[in-house]
Design a protein around this motif. Structure first.
Motif, short mmCIF file in Angstrom:
data_model
loop_
_atom_site.label_atom_id
_atom_site.label_comp_id
_atom_site.label_asym_id
_atom_site.label_seq_id
_atom_site.Cartn_x
_atom_site.Cartn_y
_atom_site.Cartn_z
N ILE A 7 48.19 46.39 46.79
CA ILE A 7 47.46 47.33 45.72
C ILE A 7 46.30 47.79 46.41
CG2 ILE A 7 45.78 47.24 43.66
CD1 ILE A 7 47.60 45.01 42.47
N ARG A 8 45.98 49.15 46.51
CA ARG A 8 45.07 49.70 47.38
C ARG A 8 44.43 50.73 46.61
NH1 ARG A 8 46.94 49.67 53.84
NH2 ARG A 8 47.45 47.42 53.77
N GLY A 9 42.99 51.20 46.73
CA GLY A 9 42.53 52.42 46.22
C GLY A 9 41.02 52.21 46.14
N THR A 10 40.28 53.02 45.68
CA THR A 10 38.69 53.35 45.62
C THR A 10 38.23 52.08 44.78
OG1 THR A 10 39.05 55.59 45.99
CG2 THR A 10 37.14 54.81 45.29
N VAL A 11 37.21 51.36 45.41
CA VAL A 11 36.41 50.53 44.36
C VAL A 11 35.68 51.19 43.57
CG1 VAL A 11 34.74 48.76 44.52
CG2 VAL A 11 36.10 48.86 46.46
N GLY A 12 35.86 50.58 42.25
CA GLY A 12 35.29 51.11 41.10
C GLY A 12 35.98 52.14 40.18
N THR A 13 37.10 52.86 40.67
CA THR A 13 37.76 53.57 40.12
C THR A 13 39.47 52.95 39.95
OG1 THR A 13 38.16 54.92 41.83
CG2 THR A 13 36.68 55.34 40.45
N ASP A 14 40.02 52.73 41.23
CA ASP A 14 41.30 52.35 41.25
C ASP A 14 41.34 50.90 41.30
OD1 ASP A 14 42.46 55.12 41.56
OD2 ASP A 14 41.77 54.81 43.65
N VAL A 15 40.54 50.33 41.96
CA VAL A 15 40.46 48.59 42.16
C VAL A 15 39.18 48.34 41.56
CG1 VAL A 15 40.44 46.87 43.69
CG2 VAL A 15 41.83 48.99 44.30
N ALA A 17 37.24 44.71 39.08
CA ALA A 17 37.26 43.41 38.51
C ALA A 17 38.23 43.16 37.43
CB ALA A 17 35.84 42.99 38.10
N ALA A 18 38.53 44.20 36.68
CA ALA A 18 39.22 44.25 35.60
C ALA A 18 40.84 43.91 35.98
CB ALA A 18 39.14 45.01 34.53
N LEU A 19 41.17 44.83 36.97
CA LEU A 19 42.36 44.76 37.38
C LEU A 19 42.64 43.24 38.29
CD1 LEU A 19 45.01 46.06 38.58
CD2 LEU A 19 43.79 46.97 40.58
N ALA A 20 41.66 42.90 38.88
CA ALA A 20 41.76 41.66 39.98
C ALA A 20 41.74 40.67 38.89
CB ALA A 20 40.44 41.59 40.78
N LEU A 21 41.14 40.42 38.10
CA LEU A 21 41.34 39.43 36.72
C LEU A 21 42.72 39.33 36.32
CD1 LEU A 21 40.03 37.18 34.89
CD2 LEU A 21 39.83 39.40 33.24
N SER A 22 43.25 40.65 36.08
CA SER A 22 44.75 40.86 35.36
C SER A 22 45.75 40.30 36.40
CB SER A 22 44.98 42.17 35.07
OG SER A 22 44.23 42.70 34.05
N VAL A 23 45.46 40.65 37.62
CA VAL A 23 46.61 40.25 38.71
C VAL A 23 46.26 38.75 38.81
CG1 VAL A 23 46.96 40.18 41.10
CG2 VAL A 23 46.43 42.42 39.96
N GLY A 24 45.27 38.22 38.74
CA GLY A 24 45.12 36.67 38.95
C GLY A 24 45.79 35.99 37.47
N ASP A 98 37.30 51.86 50.02
CA ASP A 98 38.63 51.15 49.28
C ASP A 98 38.58 49.31 49.50
OD1 ASP A 98 39.37 53.73 49.17
OD2 ASP A 98 40.91 53.73 50.36
N ASN A 99 39.08 49.03 48.48
CA ASN A 99 39.74 47.84 48.62
C ASN A 99 41.10 47.37 48.11
OD1 ASN A 99 39.52 44.80 49.44
ND2 ASN A 99 37.28 44.85 48.88
N GLY A 100 41.49 46.12 48.01
CA GLY A 100 43.18 46.21 47.60
C GLY A 100 43.26 44.72 47.47
N ILE A 101 44.52 44.59 47.01
CA ILE A 101 45.09 43.15 46.59
C ILE A 101 46.35 43.11 47.18
CG2 ILE A 101 45.60 41.35 44.84
CD1 ILE A 101 43.38 42.85 43.22
N LYS A 102 46.67 42.17 48.15
CA LYS A 102 47.93 41.79 48.82
C LYS A 102 48.36 40.12 48.41
CE LYS A 102 51.18 43.31 52.53
NZ LYS A 102 51.09 44.13 53.57
N LEU A 103 49.81 40.07 47.91
CA LEU A 103 50.32 38.89 47.57
C LEU A 103 51.32 38.28 48.73
CD1 LEU A 103 50.94 39.74 43.69
CD2 LEU A 103 48.97 39.10 45.10
N TRP A 104 51.28 37.08 49.04
CA TRP A 104 51.93 36.64 49.95
C TRP A 104 52.78 35.25 49.48
CZ3 TRP A 104 51.79 39.12 54.55
CH2 TRP A 104 50.98 40.22 54.56
N THR A 105 53.83 35.03 50.12
CA THR A 105 54.85 33.86 49.79
C THR A 105 54.28 32.87 51.03
OG1 THR A 105 56.60 34.51 51.33
CG2 THR A 105 56.67 35.37 49.10
N PRO A 106 54.77 31.70 50.76
CA PRO A 106 54.64 30.46 51.70
C PRO A 106 55.27 30.50 53.16
CG PRO A 106 54.99 29.54 49.73
CD PRO A 106 55.56 30.97 49.59
N SER A 107 56.43 31.49 53.36
CA SER A 107 56.78 31.71 54.63
C SER A 107 55.81 32.92 55.24
CB SER A 107 58.02 32.65 54.34
OG SER A 107 58.13 33.85 54.08
N GLY A 108 54.78 33.23 54.69
CA GLY A 108 53.87 34.27 55.52
C GLY A 108 54.52 35.90 55.13
#
Length: 444
Positions: A7-15, A17-24, A98-108
């Motif tokens: 997930i990437r985009g402009t902070v405050g519009t695309d990205v 805290a509400a989105l981050a909470l939902s992803v968590g 911008d900022n974003g969120i990236k998800l990773w597995t134990p294999s990297g």
């Protein structure tokens, strides 16, 4: 919600805290009970980390917070800390807005399409499993993951003669590179070493246009090698001892040729240069092409005979080490190569450079245009690769027609071994898109 790089985009519009909470919440609800969370140097990451951690804990997952670290440091720490997944708050090489969120597995390896779709569905539907008051997850701080990464890097290489290296950290999170190279005996100086999420030294993405200072330093000193990272250090680009930026495909070819031997394969995206095919053929190896995106390259490296994966963008993967693109590891591997085989300028000169043509054609209905493109190409050519866009190999060269994931354009790439052939293949490719566009417009 997810692109090929999370997930990437402009902070405050695309990205937000509400989105981050939902992803968590979604990650924890999907069964990940122990999650490593880290971030790059952008100040907005503080808020987003807190929101992600709250969502994870609210749905019963334990949070292992590692602070500001390079993305490969965080990705490597997942298995080390016996976690189920990792979340990095980063926009990588994107601008400071911008900022974003990236998800990773134990294999990297980054979350693939199925795992991403499961998280996106939960976010879209609000499908969370909120814990009771006594089932909330814990939040713990873990502070030694950089040391673990550094030790792994030192173990992965052997330097003969120590080098003089200049590392352009780009005001990002990749300081581990300079530290490890110094521990290996190199003389190291840094540029833009102060972490700063506004990236005052240069734009975050390392390329020929942004690395002018590094190139000048290499040209005017006796340094052997220049290294440059993006904001989260998953990318690595290089400057040789003469101050020349090393072409991206040449760097890919050097890494691939060094990693592979007879019968091995190397994974790289569909737009990779013929120069890489030729370099691998010289050592009895071959190239296997993937969709564009490091997650697809990493997935291909799970096959037994694939010994290396890379993207010309600067993402390099040695699967026996980690399936996360590891810029600091690439820096150490390149230093090892120069130390054992000689100046980088001479190594890069061994790689053929072929003419390549690129353009973007604006279209109003890119899905319909690409359907028409595919139909035309399949009618005119016997072998067509539709893994990611439409790719055709001809006697003269190859072309790739691919819809942009973010803009109303179709991207055209063509390459051949001579200027004349490159022009011819490029004209054929652009003509196909133009005819498809005209036919689509006539139907509307």
């Amino acid at each position: 919600m997810f692109g090929t790089s999370g997930i990437r985009g402009t902070v405050g519009t695309d990205v937000t805290a509400a989105l981050a909470l939902s992803v968590g919440r979604a990650v924890a609800s999907d069964g990940y009970e122990r999650v490593v969370v880290g971030r790059d140097v952008r100040d907005s990451g503080r808020t987003l980390v807190d929101a992600i951690a709250a969502g994870l804990q609210e749905c019963g997952a334990d949070v292992l917070e590692v602070g500001v670290e390079a993305t490969p440091t965080v990705a490597r720490s997942i298995e080390h800390l016996d976690a189920d997944a990792g979340i990095v708050v980063t926009a990588s090489h994107n601008p400071e807005t911008d900022n974003g969120i990236k998800l990773w597995t134990p294999s990297g390896k980054a979350f693939g399409p199925e795992k991403r779709e499961s998280i996106a569905r939960r976010v879209g539907e609000g499908d969370y499993e909120l814990a009771d008051w006594d089932g909330q997850g814990r939040r713990e701080r873990r502070d030694r993951v950089r040391e673990y990464h550094a030790n792994a890097l030192a173990d992965a290489v052997e330097l003969g003669d120590p080098l003089e290296v200049v590392v352009d950290v780009g005001n990002g999170a990749g300081a581990v590179t300079a530290a490890v190279l110094a521990d290996l005996g190199c003389t190291v100086r840094t540029l833009n070493g102060q972490p700063d999420g506004s990236f005052p030294g240069r734009p975050s993405e390392p390329n020929r246009e942004t690395l002018g200072t590094l190139m000048t330093v290499l040209a005017e000193t006796d340094a052997d090698l220049g290294i440059a990272h993006d904001g989260d250090a998953d990318r690595m680009m290089a400057v040789d001892e003469t101050g020349e930026f090393v072409p991206k495909d040449a760097l890919l070819a050097l890494f691939a040729r060094n990693a592979a031997g007879e019968g091995d394969r190397v994974a790289a995206p569909v737009d990779t240069s013929l120069a890489v095919d030729d370099a691998l053929a010289a050592v009895g190896a071959s190239l296997t092409r993937t969709q564009v995106g490091d997650v697809y390259v990493a997935e291909r490296t799970t096959e037994d005979d694939v010994v290396f994966g890379g993207e010309p963008s600067g993402a390099w993967i040695w699967p026996t080490e980690t399936r996360c693109p590891d810029g600091p590891l690439a820096a150490c591997k390149l230093a090892e190569l120069v130390s054992s085989e000689g100046p980088l300028s001479e190594l890069a000169a061994e790689i053929e450079r072929y003419p390549i043509r690129r353009t973007s054609i604006e279209v109003e209905a890119k899905e319909a245009v690409m359907e028409a493109v595919e139909a035309t190409v399949e009618e005119e050519y016997a072998e067509v690769d539709t893994l990611d866009g439409v790719r055709v190999e001809t006697d003269a060269g190859w072309f790739l027609l691919r819809a942009s994931g973010t803009e109303p354009v179709v991207r055209v790439t063509a390459e051949a071994r001579s200027e004349t052939d490159a022009d011819s293949v490029f004209a054929t490719a652009t003509g196909i898109v133009e005819r498809a566009t005209e036919a689509t417009n006539a139907l509307e």
